[in-house]
Enzyme design. Structure first.
Site, PDB file in Angstrom:
ATOM      1  N   HIS A   1       0.682  -0.779   0.487  1.00 18.04           N
ATOM      2  CA  HIS A   1      -0.017   0.069   0.218  1.00 18.04           C
ATOM      3  C   HIS A   1       1.297   0.987   0.035  1.00 18.04           C
ATOM      4  CE1 HIS A   1      -2.675   2.893   2.121  1.00 18.04           C
ATOM      5  NE2 HIS A   1      -3.634   2.357   1.359  1.00 18.04           N
TER       6      HIS A   1
ATOM      7  N   ASP B   1       2.920  -4.509   8.328  1.00 19.91           N
ATOM      8  CA  ASP B   1       2.195  -3.495   7.743  1.00 19.91           C
ATOM      9  C   ASP B   1       1.156  -4.979   8.020  1.00 19.91           C
ATOM     10  OD1 ASP B   1      -0.332  -2.361   7.340  1.00 19.91           O
ATOM     11  OD2 ASP B   1       0.977  -1.814   5.453  1.00 19.91           O
TER      12      ASP B   1
ATOM     13  N   GLN C   1      -3.964  -5.315   7.264  1.00 18.66           N
ATOM     14  CA  GLN C   1      -4.655  -5.721   5.952  1.00 18.66           C
ATOM     15  C   GLN C   1      -5.643  -7.544   7.056  1.00 18.66           C
ATOM     16  OE1 GLN C   1      -7.112  -4.928   4.303  1.00 18.66           O
ATOM     17  NE2 GLN C   1      -6.653  -3.327   3.943  1.00 18.66           N
TER      18      GLN C   1
ATOM     19  N   LYS D   1      -9.864  -1.186  10.767  1.00 13.04           N
ATOM     20  CA  LYS D   1     -10.576  -2.222  10.318  1.00 13.04           C
ATOM     21  C   LYS D   1     -10.670  -3.134  10.972  1.00 13.04           C
ATOM     22  CE  LYS D   1      -6.688  -0.665   6.250  1.00 13.04           C
ATOM     23  NZ  LYS D   1      -7.993  -0.049   5.082  1.00 13.04           N
TER      24      LYS D   1
ATOM     25  N   CYS E   1      -5.063   2.272  -3.693  1.00  8.71           N
ATOM     26  CA  CYS E   1      -3.841   3.198  -2.609  1.00  8.71           C
ATOM     27  C   CYS E   1      -2.548   1.910  -3.312  1.00  8.71           C
ATOM     28  CB  CYS E   1      -3.746   3.368  -1.418  1.00  8.71           C
ATOM     29  SG  CYS E   1      -5.117   4.545  -0.789  1.00  8.71           S
TER      30      CYS E   1
END
Ligand code: 7TS
Length: 404
Positions: free
Chosen positions: A121, A198, A201, A224, A362
Site C-alpha cells: 500500500h 504492516d 489487512q 479495519k 492506494c
C-alpha cells in the site's frame, strides 16, 4: 462455525437499504463495520468516564486512565507482546509506519538499503522513500509473480547486510495475498535487518503472535478491525523502542523539561505525545474482545469459504479476469471485466446497493505491474454471506450487459 444471523444482528448498519436495495457491504478492506458493543462503548465512555488521562488526580481521570491502560493490556495479550509498554496507541497503520520510518533516520546512511515489496500500500512505500531521500539510502523492492505472490528467491538474492529494514505487509490490500512473513523475518534477521510488518489487512482476519513471528514492528488500524476510526496500534520490540527517538514532542512524553534540555518519559509514553484518542484506544480493546468472542479460527474458516464461493461464482461470468490468484489468500477478490473500466462497474453496482471499491486501492505499483488502471475489489468480512455474493454476481452481470 458460528450463527451468521446472530453475527449480522450485531451490526446495525447492515440492516438497511442503500439506493432502495438491501445493503451489501463488500468494502471491508477499506474499513470494517462496527458491532453494537463497539458503538455502545463509545457512548458509554462519553456518558460516564470522559476525562483526560495520565494527568488528573480526580476520579474520572483515573477511571479513564485505567480503561485506556486496560485496553493496552487487551492488545498486548491479543498479539502476545512480551510487555504492555511495547504496545503504542497510534491513529492508525499510517501513523505507525511514519513513526518508525522517521525514527530510522539515525540508523541509516548513504549506501544502505531499505526494502519493501511489490505488493505494498502507498503508506508502506512513501514513508520509506522519504527516509531514503533524507539519508541517501536506496529503496529495494521484492518483486512478485503473475499470481501476485512475492518471489522469495529474489528476496534472498536482494537482501544483504546493507539492508537496514524490510517493510512488508502481512496481507496485501489490493490482491489479498498472504505473504510468507515468518520466512522474511527470519531471513532478514539472519543478515542483520530489522522487519516492519504492516498488519493493516491481517488484523481483521487473524490473531498475530508477534513473539512467535519475532517481528520487530507490527502495525494495524482500529477502524479495519471493528474499532473506531483514528485508533491504531504499533507494536515494537522493547529494544527497538528504547533505541528509537521520539516521533513527536509535547505533553506527557517527557520526564523533565527545562529550556536547556528535555529528558523523555519511558515507554510507551515517549511515543504518545499530547492528548491521545482516548475513547478510540479504549474502544479498540472492546472491538478486539468482540472479535476474540467470535473467534479467529471461526472467522478464518468462514471467510475462506466465502472466498472459494466468490471465486467460483465470479468465474462463471464471461470476460471475468481475476487479478491476484495467490495460493495463500485472504477474503479479497480483485477483478476486471474484459473491455470495461472498473469505475463504471463500481458505479453501477452501487446503484444496486452493493459497496465495492474500484481503482488502484492506494497500490499503484501493483496495478502498474498488471498493466491495468485499477480493479473492482470485493473484500469480505465474517458478517457477509453467500447470498450477498450471489447479489454481487447478479449485479456485475447486469452492469456488464448495460456497459457492453
Ligand atoms: N497498509 C495496508 C496494507 C492497507 O490496506 C492500508 C489501508 C493502510 C496500510 C493504511 O491504513 P490507514 O488506516 O492508516 O489508512 N487500506 C485501504 C484500502 O485497501 N482501502 O482503503 C484503505
Amino acid at each position: 462455525m458460528f450463527d451468521i444471523n446472530a453475527i449480522r444482528a450485531d451490526f446495525p448498519i447492515l440492516n438497511q437499504k442503500v439506493n432502495g436495495k438491501p445493503l451489501v457491504y463488500f468494502d471491508n478492506a477499506a474499513t470494517s463495520q462496527k458491532p453494537q458493543v463497539v458503538i455502545d462503548a463509545i457512548t458509554q465512555y462519553y456518558s460516564t468516564i470522559n476525562a483526560n488521562i495520565h494527568r488528573g488526580v480526580h476520579t474520572l481521570s483515573q477511571l479513564a486512565t485505567d480503561a485506556y491502560e486496560a485496553s493496552r493490556q487487551t492488545v498486548q495479550q491479543h498479539i502476545n507482546a512480551k510487555h504492555s509498554h511495547e504496545v503504542l496507541f497510534t491513529s492508525g497503520t499510517t501513523h505507525g509506519i511514519n513513526l518508525v520510518a522517521s525514527g530510522f533516520t539515525q540508523f541509516v546512511k548513504a549506501g544502505d538499503y531499505i526494502m519493501v515489496s511489490a505488493l505494498e500500500h502507498h503508506s508502506n512505500i512513501v514513508p520509506w522513500q522519504m527516509l531514503c531521500e533524507r539519508t541517501g539510502a536506496t529503496l529495494q523492492v521484492i518483486p512478485m509473480n503473475e499470481k501476485g505472490e512475492l518471489i522469495m528467491e529474489e528476496f534472498d538474492r536482494l537482501i544483504s547486510e546493507k539492508t537496514k529494514i524490510v517493510a512488508v505487509n502481512h496481507i496485501s490490500n489490493a490482491l489479498g495475498t498472504i505473504n510468507p512473513i515468518k520466512y522474511i523475518i527470519d531471513r532478514a534477521h539472519a543478515s542483520g535487518a530489522a522487519v516492519f510488518i504492516d498488519g493493516a489487512q491481517a488484523a481483521p482476519h487473524l490473531k498475530p503472535d508477534v513473539q512467535a513471528l519475532d517481528a520487530d514492528f507490527y502495525a494495524f488500524s482500529g477502524h479495519k478491525t471493528c474499532g473506531p476510526t483514528g485508533s491504531g496500534i504499533l507494536y515494537g520490540k522493547e529494544e527497538w523502542l528504547e533505541k528509537l527517538p521520539p516521533y513527536q514532542g509535547g505533553g506527557e512524553m517527557i520526564k523533565e523539561v527545562t529550556f536547556e534540555k528535555t529528558t523523555y518519559a519511558g515507554l510507551p509514553h515517549k511515543f504518545e505525545a499530547g492528548t491521545p484518542h482516548i475513547e478510540g484506544g479504549i474502544v479498540l480493546g472492546t472491538a478486539i474482545d468482540y472479535l476474540n468472542g467470535v473467534g479467529f479460527d471461526a472467522i478464518a474458516a468462514y471467510e475462506q469459504n466465502l472466498l472459494e464461493y466468490g471465486n467460483q461464482k465470479l468465474l462463471e461470468i464471461d470476460g471475468m479476469e481475476l487479478i491476484g490468484t495467490a495460493a495463500e489468500k485472504a477474503s479479497v477478490i480483485s477483478f476486471n471485466l474484459k473491455g470495461i473500466h472498473p469505475y463504471d462497474v463500481g458505479t453501477l453496482v452501487d446503484k444496486m446497493g452493493i459497496a465495492v471499491r474500484t481503482g488502484h486501492h492506494c497500490a499503484q505499483p501493483v496495478m502498474n505491474a498488471f498493466c491495468i488502471p485499477g480493479t473492482i475489489r470485493a473484500s469480505f468480512a465474517f458478517y457477509n454471506t453467500k447470498e450477498e455474493i450471489d447479489a454481487l454476481v447478479a449485479a456485475v452481470k447486469k452492469a456488464q450487459m448495460m456497459l457492453s
